[in-house]
Design an enzyme around this catalytic site. Structure first.
Site, mmCIF file in Angstrom:
data_model
loop_
_atom_site.group_PDB
_atom_site.id
_atom_site.type_symbol
_atom_site.label_atom_id
_atom_site.label_comp_id
_atom_site.label_asym_id
_atom_site.label_seq_id
_atom_site.Cartn_x
_atom_site.Cartn_y
_atom_site.Cartn_z
ATOM 1 N N ARG A 50 0.844 -1.205 0.000
ATOM 2 C CA ARG A 50 0.000 0.000 0.000
ATOM 3 C C ARG A 50 0.878 1.253 0.000
ATOM 4 O O ARG A 50 0.569 2.250 -0.635
ATOM 5 C CB ARG A 50 -0.951 0.010 1.212
ATOM 6 C CG ARG A 50 -1.644 1.365 1.382
ATOM 7 C CD ARG A 50 -2.914 1.327 2.239
ATOM 8 N NE ARG A 50 -2.838 0.467 3.402
ATOM 9 C CZ ARG A 50 -2.148 0.745 4.508
ATOM 10 N NH1 ARG A 50 -1.464 1.857 4.624
ATOM 11 N NH2 ARG A 50 -2.146 -0.109 5.508
ATOM 12 N N TYR A 111 -17.853 15.975 -15.279
ATOM 13 C CA TYR A 111 -18.062 14.532 -15.378
ATOM 14 C C TYR A 111 -19.102 14.128 -14.325
ATOM 15 O O TYR A 111 -18.987 14.512 -13.152
ATOM 16 C CB TYR A 111 -16.733 13.802 -15.149
ATOM 17 C CG TYR A 111 -16.890 12.304 -15.120
ATOM 18 C CD1 TYR A 111 -17.175 11.603 -16.290
ATOM 19 C CD2 TYR A 111 -16.804 11.600 -13.929
ATOM 20 C CE1 TYR A 111 -17.353 10.222 -16.260
ATOM 21 C CE2 TYR A 111 -16.971 10.216 -13.904
ATOM 22 C CZ TYR A 111 -17.250 9.542 -15.069
ATOM 23 O OH TYR A 111 -17.434 8.187 -15.051
ATOM 24 N N ASP A 184 -8.699 18.217 -14.267
ATOM 25 C CA ASP A 184 -8.977 16.882 -14.782
ATOM 26 C C ASP A 184 -8.533 16.879 -16.248
ATOM 27 O O ASP A 184 -9.173 17.482 -17.100
ATOM 28 C CB ASP A 184 -10.481 16.588 -14.645
ATOM 29 C CG ASP A 184 -10.858 15.184 -15.111
ATOM 30 O OD1 ASP A 184 -10.129 14.614 -15.933
ATOM 31 O OD2 ASP A 184 -11.907 14.677 -14.656
ATOM 32 N N LYS A 209 -9.291 5.827 -19.333
ATOM 33 C CA LYS A 209 -9.581 6.335 -20.667
ATOM 34 C C LYS A 209 -8.310 6.307 -21.526
ATOM 35 O O LYS A 209 -7.807 5.245 -21.814
ATOM 36 C CB LYS A 209 -10.195 7.737 -20.545
ATOM 37 C CG LYS A 209 -11.267 7.850 -19.439
ATOM 38 C CD LYS A 209 -12.509 7.010 -19.678
ATOM 39 C CE LYS A 209 -13.411 6.895 -18.462
ATOM 40 N NZ LYS A 209 -13.782 8.147 -17.811
HETATM 41 C C1 LIG Z 1 -14.231 8.523 -16.533
HETATM 42 C C2 LIG Z 1 -13.935 9.872 -16.007
HETATM 43 C C3 LIG Z 1 -13.725 10.086 -14.626
HETATM 44 C C4 LIG Z 1 -13.863 8.977 -13.608
HETATM 45 O O1 LIG Z 1 -12.883 8.000 -13.757
HETATM 46 P P1 LIG Z 1 -13.087 6.433 -13.396
HETATM 47 O O2 LIG Z 1 -11.791 5.857 -13.793
HETATM 48 O O3 LIG Z 1 -14.259 5.945 -14.162
HETATM 49 O O4 LIG Z 1 -13.332 6.372 -11.918
HETATM 50 C C5 LIG Z 1 -13.407 11.369 -14.214
HETATM 51 N N1 LIG Z 1 -13.302 12.389 -15.087
HETATM 52 C C6 LIG Z 1 -13.506 12.218 -16.422
HETATM 53 C C7 LIG Z 1 -13.375 13.395 -17.332
HETATM 54 C C8 LIG Z 1 -13.829 10.967 -16.916
HETATM 55 O O5 LIG Z 1 -14.046 10.814 -18.230
#
Ligand SMILES: *Cc1c(COP(=O)(O)O)cnc(C)c1O
Length: 400
Positions: A50, A111, A184, A209
């Site tokens: 961890r 999001y 983000d 992604k």
């Molecule tokens: C998918 C996504 C998230 C969340 O991520 P996860 O890996 O699904 O928890 C946050 N911000 C954006 C812009 C996303 O496309």
């Protein structure tokens, strides 16, 4: 390898060195949860997974360099990069840096999962306050910030409206105000956009992604280039424990090796498809950052670039004239595009935000954001662009 190499080289080498015992060029997947000590407290830097894991470190150091962190190993063991169990775990970890009662200003077109975490979890469990504003206009940011504001949460481009926020403008306004600036960077990735270089404190990713890039792993990333902030994130990462497992860390690192190549193709194909869509009968509107028709095209030209040329990313949003009926027919008639949530993989995906990804957003909020019933979002994959256009053309012919 330092940050002075081209991005195509960095994705492969940044933060990486051969495994010291065998010379393996890719890090082994160290599954061990614990590490033997030769005498109490005497070890080689690894005690418990961890807290530290060599496979996770390899990923964290790589993405830290790609996002522009200059921290050394003496500053922070993983150069200010942190891998977490999901994108949401990464967002949550940033919120854990705040104190109860602190105020957060965030983009309105956020999001959906981030919006849910803010409003339905952290407001209750951590007593945080949130204000949402259309930050495409910096005046709205200035109006939303109060004495209690401790975090500005930016998403650019946003999901699904692909709104852009002027990162330079945010930094100019908020620097020296004692407010954490987080971005983000999931949609743009470091192939296009570098918030830390502009002056942001933290970059966050859903590595599920584009970083992973193959729709086969769920992961999150945080990067900071600030030593003191890295220490605070490391403390929460280890204390709350939302760490990414060794196997998933390996998967994301493997994905990143082709990030430069993939993003070039995603952007080129998406630009071609968006341009084509704009001229089609039955299509009311196309939203794509590198099109001159995009409302913040000037911002894209400033902060979303590959080799100095504007690059719009792999996501396109468009509105069909026929509303819900037309979009259902359209979505039932594509064959290469898979009707699925998520984005950023090698395969092309298509979805209907009002019914699918953004169903949890209240109808009146959806409407005010412009998430129309005829609105369709596509994640352009790296298949042959001609095949993708033919697929869309066929589906379009069924609904006009
Ligand atoms: C998918 C996504 C998230 C969340 O991520 P996860 O890996 O699904 O928890 C946050 N911000 C954006 C812009 C996303 O496309």
């Amino acid at each position: 390898m330092t940050n002075d190499k081209h991005f195509e080289s960095q994705v492969i080498h940044a933060g990486q060195s051969p495994e010291p015992v065998t010379g393996a060029v890719m890090p082994p997947i160290f599954l061990s949860s614990t590490y033997a000590q030769s005498s109490p407290g005497v070890h080689s830097g690894f005690e418990y997974t961890r807290s530290h894991n060599p496979t996770r470190y390899a990923l964290e150091r790589c993405i830290a360099r790609l996002e522009g962190s200059q921290l050394t190993e003496t500053d922070d063991a993983s150069f200010g990069g942190f891998a977490l169990s999901s994108g949401m775990a990464a967002v949550s970890t940033v919120l854990e840096l705040l104190d109860s009662g602190d105020h957060v200003v965030a983009m309105d077109d956020l999001y959906g999962g981030t919006h849910r975490l803010f409003n339905k979890v952290k407001m209750r469990s951590a007593g945080l306050q949130f204000t949402y504003a259309d930050l495409t206009k910096l005046d709205n940011l200035k109006a939303a910030v109060t004495e209690q504001t401790k975090l500005i949460w930016i998403e650019t481009p946003t999901n699904p409206m692909l709104k852009l926020v002027d990162l330079h403008g945010v930094v100019e306004f908020a620097k020296d105000k004692g407010i954490l600036l987080a971005c983000d960077n999931t949609f743009a990735t470091p192939a296009l956009q570098h918030p830390l270089d502009i002056g942001f404190d933290i970059v966050m990713h859903s590595a599920t992604k584009y970083l992973g890039g193959h729709s086969d792993v769920v992961a999150g990333i945080l990067v900071t280039g600030d030593k003191e902030l890295a220490e605070r994130i490391r403390f929460v990462h280890n204390s709350a424990g939302p760490v990414l497992g060794p196997f998933d860390s390996y998967m994301v690192l493997r994905g990143i090796k082709t990030l430069a190549l993939r993003m070039k193709q995603h952007c080129e194909s998406a630009h071609n498809i968006a341009t084509w869509l704009e001229g089609q009968k039955g299509v009311q509107k196309v939203i794509y950052p590198s099109l001159p028709s995009h409302p913040q095209h000037d911002i894209a030209q400033k902060q979303m670039l590959i080799d100095g040329t504007v690059a719009g990313g792999g996501m396109i949003t468009f509105i069909l004239e026929g509303g819900l009926e037309a979009s259902k027919t359209f979505l039932e008639n594509v064959s290469i595009f898979s009707l699925a949530e998520s984005l950023g993989g090698v395969e092309s995906l298509i979805e209907h935000p009002a019914i699918m990804t953004h169903a949890s957003v209240e109808p009146n909020v959806r409407q005010s954001l412009g998430i129309d019933d005829g609105l369709i979002r596509i994640s352009v994959g790296i298949e042959h662009c001609g095949d993708l256009i033919a697929d869309l053309e066929h589906a379009l012919s069924k609904c006009i």
